[in-house]
Design a protein around this motif. Structure first.
Motif, PDB file in Angstrom:
ATOM      1  N   GLU A 184      52.893  10.776  42.462  1.00 36.67           N
ATOM      2  CA  GLU A 184      53.186  10.367  41.090  1.00 36.67           C
ATOM      3  C   GLU A 184      53.096  11.564  40.146  1.00 36.67           C
ATOM      4  O   GLU A 184      52.194  12.392  40.249  1.00 36.67           O
ATOM      5  CB  GLU A 184      52.209   9.272  40.648  1.00 36.67           C
ATOM      6  N   GLN A 185      54.038  11.662  39.227  1.00 34.08           N
ATOM      7  CA  GLN A 185      54.059  12.764  38.274  1.00 34.08           C
ATOM      8  C   GLN A 185      53.891  12.297  36.822  1.00 34.08           C
ATOM      9  O   GLN A 185      53.573  13.100  35.949  1.00 34.08           O
ATOM     10  CB  GLN A 185      55.383  13.535  38.393  1.00 34.08           C
ATOM     11  N   VAL A 186      54.103  11.016  36.553  1.00 34.73           N
ATOM     12  CA  VAL A 186      54.101  10.537  35.168  1.00 34.73           C
ATOM     13  C   VAL A 186      53.163   9.347  34.979  1.00 34.73           C
ATOM     14  O   VAL A 186      52.304   9.359  34.094  1.00 34.73           O
ATOM     15  CB  VAL A 186      55.535  10.152  34.728  1.00 34.73           C
ATOM     16  N   ARG A 187      53.307   8.328  35.822  1.00 31.29           N
ATOM     17  CA  ARG A 187      52.624   7.055  35.594  1.00 31.29           C
ATOM     18  C   ARG A 187      51.251   7.067  36.274  1.00 31.29           C
ATOM     19  O   ARG A 187      51.082   6.588  37.383  1.00 31.29           O
ATOM     20  CB  ARG A 187      53.497   5.909  36.098  1.00 31.29           C
ATOM     21  N   PHE A 188      50.262   7.600  35.559  1.00 28.87           N
ATOM     22  CA  PHE A 188      48.913   7.717  36.110  1.00 28.87           C
ATOM     23  C   PHE A 188      48.015   6.575  35.630  1.00 28.87           C
ATOM     24  O   PHE A 188      48.232   5.994  34.564  1.00 28.87           O
ATOM     25  CB  PHE A 188      48.275   9.043  35.674  1.00 28.87           C
ATOM     26  N   TRP A 189      46.993   6.302  36.434  1.00 27.13           N
ATOM     27  CA  TRP A 189      45.889   5.496  35.946  1.00 27.13           C
ATOM     28  C   TRP A 189      45.142   6.320  34.897  1.00 27.13           C
ATOM     29  O   TRP A 189      45.163   7.555  34.935  1.00 27.13           O
ATOM     30  CB  TRP A 189      44.943   5.135  37.090  1.00 27.13           C
ATOM     31  N   LYS A 190      44.468   5.634  33.975  1.00 24.06           N
ATOM     32  CA  LYS A 190      43.757   6.323  32.896  1.00 24.06           C
ATOM     33  C   LYS A 190      42.281   5.929  32.874  1.00 24.06           C
ATOM     34  O   LYS A 190      41.917   4.799  33.198  1.00 24.06           O
ATOM     35  CB  LYS A 190      44.375   5.974  31.533  1.00 24.06           C
ATOM     36  N   LEU A 191      41.471   6.903  32.486  1.00 24.53           N
ATOM     37  CA  LEU A 191      40.072   6.650  32.177  1.00 24.53           C
ATOM     38  C   LEU A 191      39.924   6.731  30.661  1.00 24.53           C
ATOM     39  O   LEU A 191      40.215   7.767  30.058  1.00 24.53           O
ATOM     40  CB  LEU A 191      39.162   7.674  32.852  1.00 24.53           C
ATOM     41  N   VAL A 192      39.497   5.640  30.057  1.00 22.38           N
ATOM     42  CA  VAL A 192      39.332   5.574  28.605  1.00 22.38           C
ATOM     43  C   VAL A 192      37.840   5.637  28.293  1.00 22.38           C
ATOM     44  O   VAL A 192      37.044   4.869  28.851  1.00 22.38           O
ATOM     45  CB  VAL A 192      39.944   4.276  28.036  1.00 22.38           C
ATOM     46  N   VAL A 193      37.466   6.565  27.409  1.00 23.72           N
ATOM     47  CA  VAL A 193      36.059   6.753  27.043  1.00 23.72           C
ATOM     48  C   VAL A 193      35.899   6.434  25.558  1.00 23.72           C
ATOM     49  O   VAL A 193      36.598   7.002  24.708  1.00 23.72           O
ATOM     50  CB  VAL A 193      35.591   8.195  27.325  1.00 23.72           C
ATOM     51  N   LEU A 194      34.973   5.523  25.274  1.00 26.76           N
ATOM     52  CA  LEU A 194      34.647   5.152  23.896  1.00 26.76           C
ATOM     53  C   LEU A 194      33.207   5.557  23.602  1.00 26.76           C
ATOM     54  O   LEU A 194      32.349   5.543  24.491  1.00 26.76           O
ATOM     55  CB  LEU A 194      34.815   3.643  23.691  1.00 26.76           C
ATOM     56  N   GLU A 195      32.940   5.904  22.349  1.00 24.63           N
ATOM     57  CA  GLU A 195      31.591   6.326  21.963  1.00 24.63           C
ATOM     58  C   GLU A 195      31.004   5.368  20.930  1.00 24.63           C
ATOM     59  O   GLU A 195      31.703   4.904  20.024  1.00 24.63           O
ATOM     60  CB  GLU A 195      31.618   7.737  21.385  1.00 24.63           C
ATOM     61  N   GLY A 196      29.715   5.090  21.113  1.00 24.99           N
ATOM     62  CA  GLY A 196      28.999   4.255  20.155  1.00 24.99           C
ATOM     63  C   GLY A 196      27.613   4.806  19.901  1.00 24.99           C
ATOM     64  O   GLY A 196      27.216   5.832  20.472  1.00 24.99           O
ATOM     65  N   GLY A 197      26.863   4.099  19.071  1.00 22.86           N
ATOM     66  CA  GLY A 197      25.502   4.511  18.763  1.00 22.86           C
ATOM     67  C   GLY A 197      24.535   4.107  19.866  1.00 22.86           C
ATOM     68  O   GLY A 197      24.929   3.605  20.923  1.00 22.86           O
ATOM     69  N   PRO A 198      23.244   4.312  19.648  1.00 22.06           N
ATOM     70  CA  PRO A 198      22.243   4.022  20.678  1.00 22.06           C
ATOM     71  C   PRO A 198      22.104   2.539  20.993  1.00 22.06           C
ATOM     72  O   PRO A 198      21.721   2.172  22.105  1.00 22.06           O
ATOM     73  CB  PRO A 198      20.953   4.598  20.093  1.00 22.06           C
ATOM     74  N   ASP A 199      22.405   1.674  20.039  1.00 23.60           N
ATOM     75  CA  ASP A 199      22.315   0.236  20.287  1.00 23.60           C
ATOM     76  C   ASP A 199      23.682  -0.247  20.760  1.00 23.60           C
ATOM     77  O   ASP A 199      24.516  -0.683  19.969  1.00 23.60           O
ATOM     78  CB  ASP A 199      21.895  -0.488  19.003  1.00 23.60           C
ATOM     79  N   SER A 200      23.902  -0.155  22.063  1.00 22.64           N
ATOM     80  CA  SER A 200      25.233  -0.431  22.605  1.00 22.64           C
ATOM     81  C   SER A 200      25.650  -1.884  22.440  1.00 22.64           C
ATOM     82  O   SER A 200      26.832  -2.201  22.454  1.00 22.64           O
ATOM     83  CB  SER A 200      25.282  -0.058  24.094  1.00 22.64           C
ATOM     84  N   GLY A 201      24.688  -2.774  22.260  1.00 24.20           N
ATOM     85  CA  GLY A 201      25.034  -4.185  22.145  1.00 24.20           C
ATOM     86  C   GLY A 201      25.672  -4.540  20.823  1.00 24.20           C
ATOM     87  O   GLY A 201      26.483  -5.463  20.745  1.00 24.20           O
ATOM     88  N   ASN A 202      25.312  -3.831  19.764  1.00 19.62           N
ATOM     89  CA  ASN A 202      25.805  -4.187  18.436  1.00 19.62           C
ATOM     90  C   ASN A 202      26.694  -3.118  17.810  1.00 19.62           C
ATOM     91  O   ASN A 202      27.174  -3.294  16.694  1.00 19.62           O
ATOM     92  CB  ASN A 202      24.609  -4.449  17.497  1.00 19.62           C
ATOM     93  N   GLN A 203      26.890  -2.015  18.502  1.00 17.73           N
ATOM     94  CA  GLN A 203      27.648  -0.912  17.931  1.00 17.73           C
ATOM     95  C   GLN A 203      29.152  -1.112  18.097  1.00 17.73           C
ATOM     96  O   GLN A 203      29.617  -1.741  19.044  1.00 17.73           O
ATOM     97  CB  GLN A 203      27.247   0.407  18.597  1.00 17.73           C
ATOM     98  N   VAL A 204      29.884  -0.552  17.170  1.00 22.24           N
ATOM     99  CA  VAL A 204      31.335  -0.471  17.290  1.00 22.24           C
ATOM    100  C   VAL A 204      31.654   0.814  18.044  1.00 22.24           C
ATOM    101  O   VAL A 204      31.172   1.891  17.688  1.00 22.24           O
ATOM    102  CB  VAL A 204      32.008  -0.465  15.900  1.00 22.24           C
ATOM    103  N   PHE A 205      32.474   0.706  19.077  1.00 17.46           N
ATOM    104  CA  PHE A 205      32.825   1.879  19.884  1.00 17.46           C
ATOM    105  C   PHE A 205      34.147   2.461  19.396  1.00 17.46           C
ATOM    106  O   PHE A 205      35.124   1.732  19.183  1.00 17.46           O
ATOM    107  CB  PHE A 205      32.932   1.492  21.358  1.00 17.46           C
ATOM    108  N   ASN A 206      34.143   3.764  19.253  1.00 16.46           N
ATOM    109  CA  ASN A 206      35.334   4.471  18.781  1.00 16.46           C
ATOM    110  C   ASN A 206      35.954   5.284  19.921  1.00 16.46           C
ATOM    111  O   ASN A 206      35.234   5.841  20.760  1.00 16.46           O
ATOM    112  CB  ASN A 206      34.969   5.418  17.634  1.00 16.46           C
ATOM    113  N   PRO A 207      37.279   5.375  19.961  1.00 21.97           N
ATOM    114  CA  PRO A 207      37.940   6.151  21.025  1.00 21.97           C
ATOM    115  C   PRO A 207      37.501   7.614  20.998  1.00 21.97           C
ATOM    116  O   PRO A 207      37.428   8.236  19.937  1.00 21.97           O
ATOM    117  CB  PRO A 207      39.426   6.011  20.691  1.00 21.97           C
TER     118      PRO A 207
END
Length: 229
Positions: free
Chosen positions: A195-218
């Motif tokens: 494959e040269q174009v259509r890859f699987w992706k790993l998406v990483v989001l970041e949030g604060g220390p309280d992962s349960g209530n935080q909004v995650f940003n790309p």
């Protein structure tokens, strides 16, 4: 004179022995002539084949054989050249977020281990995985998602909390994650190798220390390497 010696010399067996010698010699001579004849015939056949082809035909046949060899070499180089182990969308690390700085992420594929991998989708044989290294961090969390080439999220998300430069689960600055879904057939993975174009992706989001209530940003969206471990 010994009468017994006269009897032996005049016996039929003695006569047969004397007669068999010329016959053996004749048979040996005939065999030699046949071998010589076969060898001569082979030489004549080879000479006939060479005489049957003109110089132009011999050159043409040689050129055809060379062309077939060159096409085979080109096909092999094209096949192995298309096997990808990296992508053109590699991320420029380190990547700094609001709370954490990721030093490196290495992605790959591996076989499912039935003894240690829980929650894997039924029938899945190969799954994408990643090794994440922190460069520095305050306190924050990272959420990882796996996305197929069609943009669909596959399996469960993975959330990790980090503090003081280390992940809380591993107590180190590096850890590994894996998806709960992937390829159900080895042939699908073999296709992914080219494959040269259509890859699987790993998406990483970041949030604060309280992962349960935080909004995650790309933070990162990167292709998953076709290489396998």
């Amino acid at each position: 004179m010994d009468p017994l010696s006269d009897i032996e010399s005049n016996s039929p067996a003695a006569e047969e022995t004397e007669l068999s010698k010329p016959r053996a010699e004749e048979h040996s001579a005939d065999s030699s002539m046949e071998k010589s004849s076969d060898s001569t015939q082979t030489d004549k056949d080879s000479a006939f084949l060479l005489k049957g082809c003109s110089t132009r035909e011999i050159i043409w046949l040689g050129s055809l054989a060379l062309a077939i060899i060159m096409v085979g070499i080109f096909a092999l180089r094209l096949f192995f050249g298309n096997i990808a182990t990296s992508t053109s969308e590699d991320v420029d690390f380190p990547v700094k977020g609001e709370h954490l700085t990721i030093g490196a992420i290495e992605t790959y594929w591996r076989k499912v281990d039935p003894e240690t991998d829980s929650g894997i989708q039924l029938g899945t044989k190969l799954i994408p995985a990643a090794r994440i290294s922190l460069k520095s961090s305050g306190s924050g969390s990272l959420r990882f998602l796996f996305e197929n080439p069609q943009g669909d999220l596959i399996g469960d998300s993975v959330t990790l909390i980090a503090s003081g430069g280390n992940f809380l689960d591993s107590k180190q600055n590096t850890t590994t994650i894996r998806a709960t879904g992937g390829f159900k057939d080895l042939g699908d993975y073999n296709e992914y190798l080219t494959e040269q174009v259509r890859f699987w992706k790993l998406v990483v989001l970041e949030g604060g220390p309280d992962s349960g209530n935080q909004v995650f940003n790309p933070l990162i969206r990167m292709p998953i390497s076709p290489k396998r471990r």
